[in-house]
Scaffold this active site. Structure first.
Site, PDB file in Angstrom:
ATOM      1  CB  SER A  31       6.993  -6.071  -3.046  1.00 28.20           C
ATOM      2  OG  SER A  31       6.313  -6.046  -1.822  1.00 28.20           O
ATOM      3  CG  ASP A  40      -0.682  -4.792  -4.419  1.00 30.89           C
ATOM      4  OD1 ASP A  40      -0.560  -4.998  -3.189  1.00 30.89           O
ATOM      5  OD2 ASP A  40       0.266  -4.430  -5.138  1.00 30.89           O
ATOM      6  CG  HIS A  77       1.735  -7.449  -3.195  1.00 30.10           C
ATOM      7  ND1 HIS A  77       2.173  -6.167  -3.478  1.00 30.10           N
ATOM      8  CD2 HIS A  77       2.756  -8.051  -2.540  1.00 30.10           C
ATOM      9  CE1 HIS A  77       3.393  -6.010  -2.989  1.00 30.10           C
ATOM     10  NE2 HIS A  77       3.773  -7.137  -2.428  1.00 30.10           N
TER      11      HIS A  77
END
Length: 411
Positions: A197, A351, A381
């Site tokens: 991320s 995501d 995610h």
């Protein structure tokens, strides 16, 4: 290019929380994002039923902030900071500092016939949250299974420490490690940067910065786990399709980017609508950041081309640093991209950041960089950071980690 495409587990259907997706792919009417499926699975089918919390963390934090107990960000940061696990018989765990940057080293105890690979890990959390402890399970797994020395970096967090503080900490920690590999039994020719991320964003930025350095060993690889790589277009297909899918909503993706940039998310709506980008800059980067570069199969769940709202110069002036490659690595020039090391990119279907990874994959391949791509069709995610938790178990998380381990061992 090496591709991996994981299909959703067959026959796993559940009643419960409704999907907030737009149109589904033909023939997949029963599909739900996997986190919703697990939360909704009735008891007695191999997993206990899970009840969502009465209030999300953000709402709990807002109430505490209103009461004057603490800020919302401070509360969520505390709740998501994780905890340090106990000793591991297979690993030597050492907390240290590389200059001013706190790190934790994970070194396999088993003797090695030669120098080990090294992996420098940057945790996710939107540049605001999480810590070395929150990603302990991931780092331990990678270190043990790939027989690597892993360094997890505790970079400074926004909004107290705005851009480029996190980037600078990660860069400085990486340089320190690369200059002292002999102290850790690491092969200087097999060092990778890795992150999930926001950590994937930092890994990509560090990799670009070091690409042209002749005074350091060349990075062997970059490993980007559902990375956020641009803040120009929050209306790409994945942002539309997954705007309300946990664990990262579309609005939160913009909020985190703005907090990291300058600690001010008051103009988040204008940024989401695209009012922060001058027409000439939009035209310049359209060749790299565009739904036209996303394969058609990823638009099947519903996508409507977005017409940006009217440009607002005052918004641009406030956020113009967003176009710096060390914040948005997808915007780096071809001359930089061409020098990047072999890359591993993991994306998840559910995501909002999926298309950031797909666009970067295309840019790397177009510039002759070897890419191993692994796509989790049933992933969402943040799924990797849930690995090791006993309540929320997702086989996809382990499959993703195993592919990362396989990639490292093959370097």
């Amino acid at each position: 290019m090496t591709s991996g495409l994981e299909g959703a587990a067959g026959g796993r259907q559940a009643q419960g929380l409704p999907s907030r997706q737009p149109a589904r792919r033909p023939g997949s009417a029963a599909r739900q994002p996997p986190l919703r499926r697990q939360l909704a699975t009735p008891a007695g089918r191999g997993r206990p039923a899970l009840s969502p919390p009465l209030l999300p963390l953000s709402e709990q934090g807002r109430i505490l902030e209103k009461m004057g107990v603490c800020t919302k960000i401070a509360f969520i940061r505390y709740m998501r900071s994780g905890r340090k696990l106990g000793p591991d018989p297979q690993l030597s765990l050492v907390d240290a500092r590389f200059g001013r940057v706190p790190v934790r080293l994970y070194r396999p105890r088993a003797p090695s016939a030669g120098l080990r690979p090294g992996a420098i890990f940057f945790h996710g959390g939107g540049w605001l949250y999480c810590s070395i402890d929150s990603h302990e399970n991931i780092c331990r797994y990678i270190a043990k299974e790939s027989e690597s020395v892993v360094v997890s970096v505790g970079y400074r967090l926004a909004p107290e420490h705005k851009y480029p503080a996190a980037y600078e900490d990660c860069l400085n920690a990486t340089i320190h490690f690369m200059r002292n590999t002999e102290h850790y039994g690491v092969d200087p020719a097999r060092i990778s940067v890795c992150g999930d991320s926001a950590g994937g964003n930092l890994a990509a930025a560090v990799s670009q910065t070091l690409a042209g350095r002749s005074d350091l060993p060349r990075l062997r690889a970059q490993i980007l786990i559902y990375p956020g790589l641009q803040a120009l277009d929050f209306n790409l297909p994945s942002y539309q399709q997954n705007r309300g899918v946990p664990l990262l909503f579309r609005e939160r993706a913009a909020f985190f980017a703005l907090q990291y940039l300058n600690g001010d998310a008051s103009h988040m709506q204008e940024v989401l609508e695209g009012s922060h980008i001058p027409p000439d800059i939009r035209l310049k980067y359209r060749k790299w950041v565009s739904a036209d570069n996303i394969p058609e199969k990823f638009k099947a769940r519903g996508y409507k081309p977005h017409k940006p709202h009217e440009f607002k110069a005052e918004i641009f002036e406030k956020f113009k640093r967003k176009f710096e490659p060390s914040l948005c690595p997808l915007l780096a020039e071809d001359a930089v991209i061409q020098q990047l090391p072999e890359s591993f990119i993991l994306t998840c279907e559910y995501d909002v950041l999926r298309d950031d990874g797909l666009l970067y994959k295309k840019r790397l391949e177009d510039n002759g960089v070897r890419v191993t791509w692994y796509h989790l069709e049933d992933g969402f995610h943040g799924i990797m950071s849930l690995y090791g938790y006993q309540v929320l178990k997702f086989p996809s998380a382990k499959r993703g980690l195993d592919r990362i381990v396989k990639f490292i061992k093959g370097l």
